[in-house]
Design a protein around this motif. Structure first.
Motif, short mmCIF file in Angstrom:
data_model
loop_
_atom_site.label_atom_id
_atom_site.label_comp_id
_atom_site.label_asym_id
_atom_site.label_seq_id
_atom_site.Cartn_x
_atom_site.Cartn_y
_atom_site.Cartn_z
N LEU A 210 -12.14 13.63 -23.52
CA LEU A 210 -12.79 12.70 -22.59
C LEU A 210 -12.29 11.27 -22.72
CD1 LEU A 210 -16.48 14.03 -22.73
CD2 LEU A 210 -14.86 14.25 -20.83
N LYS A 211 -11.72 10.93 -23.88
CA LYS A 211 -11.15 9.60 -24.06
C LYS A 211 -9.98 9.38 -23.09
CE LYS A 211 -10.44 9.86 -28.53
NZ LYS A 211 -10.04 9.49 -29.92
N ASN A 212 -9.35 10.47 -22.63
CA ASN A 212 -8.21 10.37 -21.71
C ASN A 212 -8.61 10.55 -20.26
OD1 ASN A 212 -6.48 10.20 -23.97
ND2 ASN A 212 -6.45 12.43 -24.17
N CYS A 213 -9.92 10.60 -19.99
CA CYS A 213 -10.40 10.89 -18.63
C CYS A 213 -10.92 9.64 -17.93
CB CYS A 213 -11.51 11.93 -18.68
SG CYS A 213 -10.98 13.54 -19.29
N LYS B 14 -21.01 13.09 -38.69
CA LYS B 14 -20.53 11.70 -38.75
C LYS B 14 -19.19 11.55 -38.03
CE LYS B 14 -21.53 11.39 -43.29
NZ LYS B 14 -21.75 10.80 -44.64
N MET B 15 -18.37 12.60 -38.04
CA MET B 15 -17.13 12.56 -37.27
C MET B 15 -17.45 12.49 -35.78
SD MET B 15 -14.87 15.44 -39.29
CE MET B 15 -13.64 15.53 -38.00
N ILE B 16 -18.44 13.26 -35.34
CA ILE B 16 -18.86 13.22 -33.93
C ILE B 16 -19.32 11.81 -33.56
CG2 ILE B 16 -20.64 14.04 -32.31
CD1 ILE B 16 -20.52 16.76 -33.80
N TYR B 17 -20.13 11.19 -34.43
CA TYR B 17 -20.64 9.84 -34.17
C TYR B 17 -19.49 8.83 -34.07
CZ TYR B 17 -23.81 5.82 -34.55
OH TYR B 17 -24.52 4.67 -34.32
N ALA B 18 -18.50 8.96 -34.96
CA ALA B 18 -17.35 8.05 -34.94
C ALA B 18 -16.58 8.18 -33.62
CB ALA B 18 -16.44 8.33 -36.13
N LYS B 19 -16.38 9.42 -33.15
CA LYS B 19 -15.65 9.62 -31.90
C LYS B 19 -16.46 9.12 -30.70
CE LYS B 19 -12.66 13.37 -33.46
NZ LYS B 19 -11.43 12.56 -33.36
N LEU B 20 -17.78 9.25 -30.78
CA LEU B 20 -18.63 8.71 -29.71
C LEU B 20 -18.50 7.19 -29.63
CD1 LEU B 20 -21.78 10.93 -30.25
CD2 LEU B 20 -20.48 10.80 -28.12
N ASN B 21 -18.40 6.55 -30.78
CA ASN B 21 -18.23 5.09 -30.80
C ASN B 21 -16.88 4.68 -30.22
OD1 ASN B 21 -20.60 3.72 -31.94
ND2 ASN B 21 -20.25 5.03 -33.70
N GLU B 22 -15.86 5.54 -30.38
CA GLU B 22 -14.56 5.27 -29.78
C GLU B 22 -14.61 5.45 -28.26
OE1 GLU B 22 -11.67 7.83 -31.52
OE2 GLU B 22 -12.06 7.16 -33.57
N LEU B 23 -15.40 6.42 -27.82
CA LEU B 23 -15.45 6.78 -26.40
C LEU B 23 -16.34 5.84 -25.60
CD1 LEU B 23 -14.80 8.86 -24.12
CD2 LEU B 23 -16.79 10.15 -24.89
N ILE B 24 -17.48 5.46 -26.18
CA ILE B 24 -18.49 4.70 -25.43
C ILE B 24 -18.54 3.27 -25.97
CG2 ILE B 24 -20.92 4.61 -24.74
CD1 ILE B 24 -21.04 7.62 -25.44
N GLU B 25 -18.28 2.32 -25.10
CA GLU B 25 -18.24 0.92 -25.52
C GLU B 25 -19.56 0.20 -25.28
OE1 GLU B 25 -14.95 -0.83 -23.51
OE2 GLU B 25 -13.44 0.31 -24.63
N ASP B 26 -20.38 0.69 -24.36
CA ASP B 26 -21.61 -0.03 -24.05
C ASP B 26 -22.67 0.21 -25.13
OD1 ASP B 26 -23.03 2.38 -23.57
OD2 ASP B 26 -22.30 2.45 -21.52
N ASP B 27 -23.83 -0.41 -24.94
CA ASP B 27 -24.87 -0.39 -25.96
C ASP B 27 -25.96 0.64 -25.66
OD1 ASP B 27 -25.66 -1.47 -28.41
OD2 ASP B 27 -27.26 -2.63 -27.44
N ILE C 245 -27.00 11.85 -29.58
CA ILE C 245 -26.17 13.00 -29.94
C ILE C 245 -26.05 13.11 -31.46
CG2 ILE C 245 -23.84 13.98 -29.81
CD1 ILE C 245 -23.64 12.71 -26.99
N PHE C 246 -25.88 11.97 -32.14
CA PHE C 246 -25.74 11.97 -33.60
C PHE C 246 -27.01 12.48 -34.28
CE2 PHE C 246 -25.97 9.26 -37.59
CZ PHE C 246 -25.22 10.14 -38.35
#
Length: 323
Positions: A185-188, A222-235, A242-243
């Protein structure tokens, strides 16, 4: 006509693979590359695959030692030559128009991924999980995908092969599917969802009740949470939702683990709930459903005994419903 690579990992699936393969071979969309990975099966799965391949040249068999579903899917990805990729589980099956609907949707909307609804089948019970008619940015629909359990699965999606620049992680047992999806999804830029439930997801009698706990499970959270932080920039709090949901599932599996005594389980739960990431997420997160709100309150209060008690009650209720 664009080519679709359908990737199916197979391990001891002699009782289901025939129905699965027939549903793919009979698809109304015919330009398929059907890559079946026999992951060290000890039953007659390979014999069944060989029989089907002898009469359909679209079927490619990869026969390998058992390494698990992630490694099998990676083998399929390396062999794939299609414009699009679809993943199918060997105990499930497809509506005859599933692939054509997803291809038409992704092309007509110029989207980067196409998603459909699915039908959950268990004990002769059928539950429809319909999608919504959506076309837009990823950020705007993550809440919906999470709430409707569409973010965690691979099998109701069509991916553009050239946009897949990563493989499945081999050394984790649970969570590899959502990690793959989050990387993709980071590439979408555009995501499209169609309402029709076109995938038949078959649950066994024990699905969801006795999934084994592994020591690495919370590291995956925690890996999932880290990737979510990369994907989603808003607050927004979707990352925390999800975490915490993933952490809640880990704690549930831990409680029913036969590997640990109750004292050890309580210590591990307490350690998780004292982590800064968990504390900060619990303070920020908001759930709409009552069950998540109850466990959020208990996690914040660190009432370990009551947490364990309620998870056990929940499992008893699930068993009653399934029977």
């Amino acid at each position: 006509m664009k080519k679709v690579s359908v990737i199916i990992p197979v391990y001891n699936a002699e009782s289901t693979i025939e129905k699965c393969l027939k549903s793919i071979i009979q698809q109304s969309y015919t330009n398929l590359e059907i890559i079946v990975i026999n992951d060290g099966s000890t039953d007659s799965s390979l014999k069944i695959l060989t029989h089907f391949a002898s009469s359909d040249p679209r079927i490619i068999i990869i026969d390998k030692d058992n390494e698990g579903a992630s490694a099998a899917r990676n083998s399929g990805l390396k062999a794939a030559t299609g414009d699009y990729v679809q993943f199918v589980d060997s105990d499930d099956y497809l509506h005859i128009n599933m692939i054509s609907s997803l291809v038409e949707n992704i092309i007509s909307n110029s989207s980067d991924i196409s998603i459909c609804g699915y039908i959950e089948c268990s004990n002769n019970n059928i539950v429809e999980h319909r999608g919504i008619d959506y076309l837009g940015k990823v950020d705007n629909i993550l809440d919906y995908l999470f709430d409707n359990i569409l973010l965690f699965s691979l099998w109701n999606k069509l991916y553009i092969r050239e946009k897949i620049n990563h493989y499945f992680i081999n050394n984790i047992v649970l969570g590899e599917d959502i990690l793959f999806n989050l990387d993709y999804l980071k590439n979408c830029n555009r995501i499209s969802v169609i309402p029709s439930p076109l995938y038949f997801y078959v649950l066994s009698n024990t699905s969801g009740l006795h999934i084994q706990y592994h020591e690495t499970d919370h590291e995956t959270d925690k890996m999932i949470y880290a990737k979510l932080n990369e994907l989603i920039e808003d607050d927004s709090n979707i990352k925390e939702r999800i975490f915490i949901d993933s952490t809640q599932r880990t704690i549930q599996r831990m409680i029913f683990s036969s590997q640990m005594d109750i004292k050890h389980i309580k210590e591990k739960i307490r350690k998780i709930l004292n982590e800064n990431e968990v504390i900060e997420s619990l303070n920020k997160v908001h759930f709409n459903d009552k069950q998540h709100r109850i466990f959020r309150y208990l996690f914040k209060s660190k009432n370990i005994s009551l947490i364990i008690f309620l998870f056990k009650i929940k499992q008893i209720i699930l068993k009653i419903i399934k029977n």
